[in-house]
Design an enzyme around this catalytic site. Structure first.
Site, PDB file in Angstrom:
ATOM      1  N   ARG A  27      35.668  25.132   1.369  1.00 10.10           N
ATOM      2  CA  ARG A  27      36.445  26.219   0.741  1.00 10.10           C
ATOM      3  C   ARG A  27      37.273  27.005   1.753  1.00 10.10           C
ATOM      4  NH1 ARG A  27      34.863  27.506  -4.392  1.00 10.10           N
ATOM      5  NH2 ARG A  27      35.733  29.587  -4.160  1.00 10.10           N
ATOM      6  N   GLY A 101      38.713  36.317  -2.392  1.00  5.03           N
ATOM      7  CA  GLY A 101      39.729  36.806  -3.330  1.00  5.03           C
ATOM      8  C   GLY A 101      40.739  37.653  -2.583  1.00  5.03           C
TER       9      GLY A 101
END
Ligand code: AGP
Length: 603
Positions: A27, A101
């Protein structure tokens, strides 16, 4: 993007945190860090670079704590430095936070906090979160209330995990970025994705947007932002931890390329009626798609190429369809009405561009459906319906087996939609019979040494071009994307007929042209390849052994005889292998190409 892990339980959390980060490195891998708490304070270790840098720095250290959080970063705000690595702390070291985020209002929050004397040590948007929590605790709030108030002030997307120095608990919340909880006898995990803790437990609960979790050694309290209790179903995931390990392969990508025969068998299982030659897709009631007039497919990257493949098959089956890039799907997208089905194609189910397009389609009144690999992902929750591609976990950043499984699911959907509408779908019988032999045919492509030899032969070329027609066109685009993604060499894919409208100017003896033949107007594709060959370009033909393109080509990557519906998928496997071997020759970090991440959760 970024990966988050947290663990509260018995014993030292550090091993579980580092294992989790290793499984989440897909990720993002710009930096990594952990924070542990042992009742007397928080200890943080973080380093720019890969997780291995952090692990090396921890060798010989006795870092201990029963509560811990960790993070692997894909940079959005600020370069990948030690200072910008997570976890971040507030004005004191009593609060530590990891975040995935983007906090869109971070500049405004920073300004406000500065007025209260807060100083910032990183360039990140995240750092405002521990400062806010610390500020509210200093004003007399309990930790949970301070955490709620802080996340309630964030605009943008977040999955946040926070811990404080004197409580055996992790506070977590999500809005737009994924978070999943894993429950085991000895404790509770929190992570961005299930593979992070799959070695420890397969019992999971997916948090939803607006959820706030307080995780203690004994369990989890789940509420919404306003503090009202919410329940999320505990489920068992049927992924085997073995599936998320590399095994005997040098890279996850190679393992996943080789998993395609099994993955496709799983994708198709129970979804076709071999006797009538029809796609059944029992997920949907008979006639469920009867009122569909047109289909729009939205996706990014490799999933967009699968969407393009699917839209061509939908058109073949008589359904008006087009594939659109999710990041371009906005004010100027084609109109939708109640007869429009919008299909979001996304391996991860978490791609921000695709989710945002999906939300726009819903708001415009379309019926929505997602085709994804990840159970419980955000896309499965915001679309009206969902189909799982069942490819198994894909860890390599370069998507391989999920492309094949997505394309096959879309082909089945094309047949099923056409039948429900009462169209005379010509697709089913050919498709169903081709899918039966596809796994074995892929085995043949996998066992050939052609791809490795071709990668060596054209090593050091200036550019690599990929051409195809019809279903060969998305394959050409995907071949080029894979090649550039993992080799860092220049590669472009074109519709074969477009070559003469501009790209031919780039063609030289140093630009091999990979020509994909799917049996659709191959004579025209061959003509395009010959135009390149006349300008000196070496031609690599992807076609069956007795195909006439072999007489023109300089190199041949043999693809078993198959109808166009699956010939493109076979050619794609061949191209995946060429890219893999080319990247290996160049000693690239194949599973984690620079600047990329598996799941792009920012717009
Ligand atoms: C593929 O190799 C890439 N990693 C990338 O293009 C990817 O397909 C894209 O980001 C979409 O991801 P998704 O399928 O998870 O939505």
């Amino acid at each position: 993007m970024c990966g988050i892990i947290g663990h509260v339980g018995e014993g030292n959390a550090i091993d579980a945190l580092l294992t989790g980060l290793e499984n989440l490195e897909y990720r993002g891998y710009d930096s990594a860090g952990v924070a542990v708490q042992n009742g007397s304070g928080i200890e943080i270790r973080k380093r720019s670079g890969r997780l291995s840098e952090l692990k090396t720095s921890l060798l010989g250290e006795q870092l201990e704590g029963e509560v811990g959080i960790g993070h692997t970063r894909w940079s959005t705000h600020g370069p990948p430095t030690d200072e910008n690595a997570h976890p971040h702390t507030g004005a004191t070291d009593d609060v530590a936070v990891v975040h995935n985020g983007i906090v869109e209002n971070y500049a405004e929050l920073r300004e406000r906090l500065r007025e209260h004397g807060h100083e910032f040590t990183s360039d990140t948007d995240t750092e405002v979160i521990p400062h806010l929590i610390g500020q509210y605790v200093a004003e007399g709030m309990a930790t949970e209330a301070a955490f709620r108030r802080a996340v309630g002030e964030l605009e943008g997307s977040y999955a946040v995990a926070a811990m404080v120095s004197d409580e055996r608990a992790i506070y977590a919340a999500r809005q737009g970025s994924p978070l999943v909880v894993g429950v085991e006898d000895e404790g509770v995990f929190l992570a961005s994705d299930v593979p992070a803790f799959l070695e420890y437990t397969d019992t999971v609960a997916y948090l939803e947007d607006g959820d706030v979790a307080v995780i203690h050694p004994g369990g989890i309290e789940l509420t919404d932002l306003a503090g009202r209790s919410v329940t999320r179903e505990l489920r068992t995931v049927d992924w085997d931890p073995e599936q998320t390990a590399k095994g005997t392969y040098d890279h996850f990508m190679l393992k996943e390329i080789h998993e395609q025969p099994t993955a496709l068998a799983q994708t198709v299982e129970g979804r076709v009626d071999r006797r009538s030659g029809a796609a059944t897709l029992a997920e949907f009631e008979p006639g469920d798609f009867a009122g569909i007039d047109r289909v729009q497919l939205i996706a990014c990257g490799t999933s967009y190429h699968a969407a393009l493949y699917g839209s061509l098959l939908l058109n073949d089956a008589g359904v008006d369809s087009r594939a659109l890039l999710a990041n371009e799907y906005g004010d100027r997208s084609p109109p939708v009405d109640e007869g429009t089905l919008v299909i979001a194609v996304t391996q991860s189910g978490e791609t921000a561009d695709t989710l945002s397009a999906l939300r726009r389609a819903t708001a415009a009144g379309a019926r929505t459906l997602t085709v994804t690999n990840v159970v419980g992902s955000t896309a499965t929750r915001i679309a009206d319906d969902r189909i799982l591609i069942r490819a198994g976990p894909e860890i390599g950043v370069a998507a391989t087996k999920t492309f094949s499984s997505q394309a096959v699911v879309l082909a089945l959907l094309a047949d099923r939609i056409a039948r429900d509408r009462g169209d005379d779908s010509p697709l089913g019988p050919t498709l169903v019979s081709a899918l039966k032999t596809l796994p074995r045919q892929i085995e043949r492509v996998l066992s050939s040494t052609d791809a490795g030899a071709i990668a060596r032969r054209y090593h050091g070329s200036r550019s690599y071009f990929f051409i195809g027609r019809g279903l060969g066109y998305p394959v050409a685009l995907e071949g080029a994307l894979k090649f550039k993604e993992i080799t860092y060499e220049h590669a472009e894919g074109f519709a074969a007929g477009e070559l003469k409208h501009g790209p031919l100017a780039l063609v030289t003896p140093e630009t091999p042209v990979f020509a994909v033949f799917t049996g659709e107007e191959d004579a025209r594709t061959l003509k395009s390849a010959e135009e390149a060959a006349t300008r000196g370009a070496p031609i690599v033909a992807l076609c069956p052994a007795d195909h006439r393109a072999t007489a023109v080509a300089d190199a041949h990557l043999e693809i078993p005889d198959a109808p166009p519906e699956t010939a493109g998928l076979l050619a794609n496997v061949g191209l995946q292998l060429v890219s893999y071997h080319a990247a290996d020759l160049l000693e690239r970090p194949i599973d984690k190409p620079r600047n990329l991440a598996k799941s792009v959760t920012v717009e």
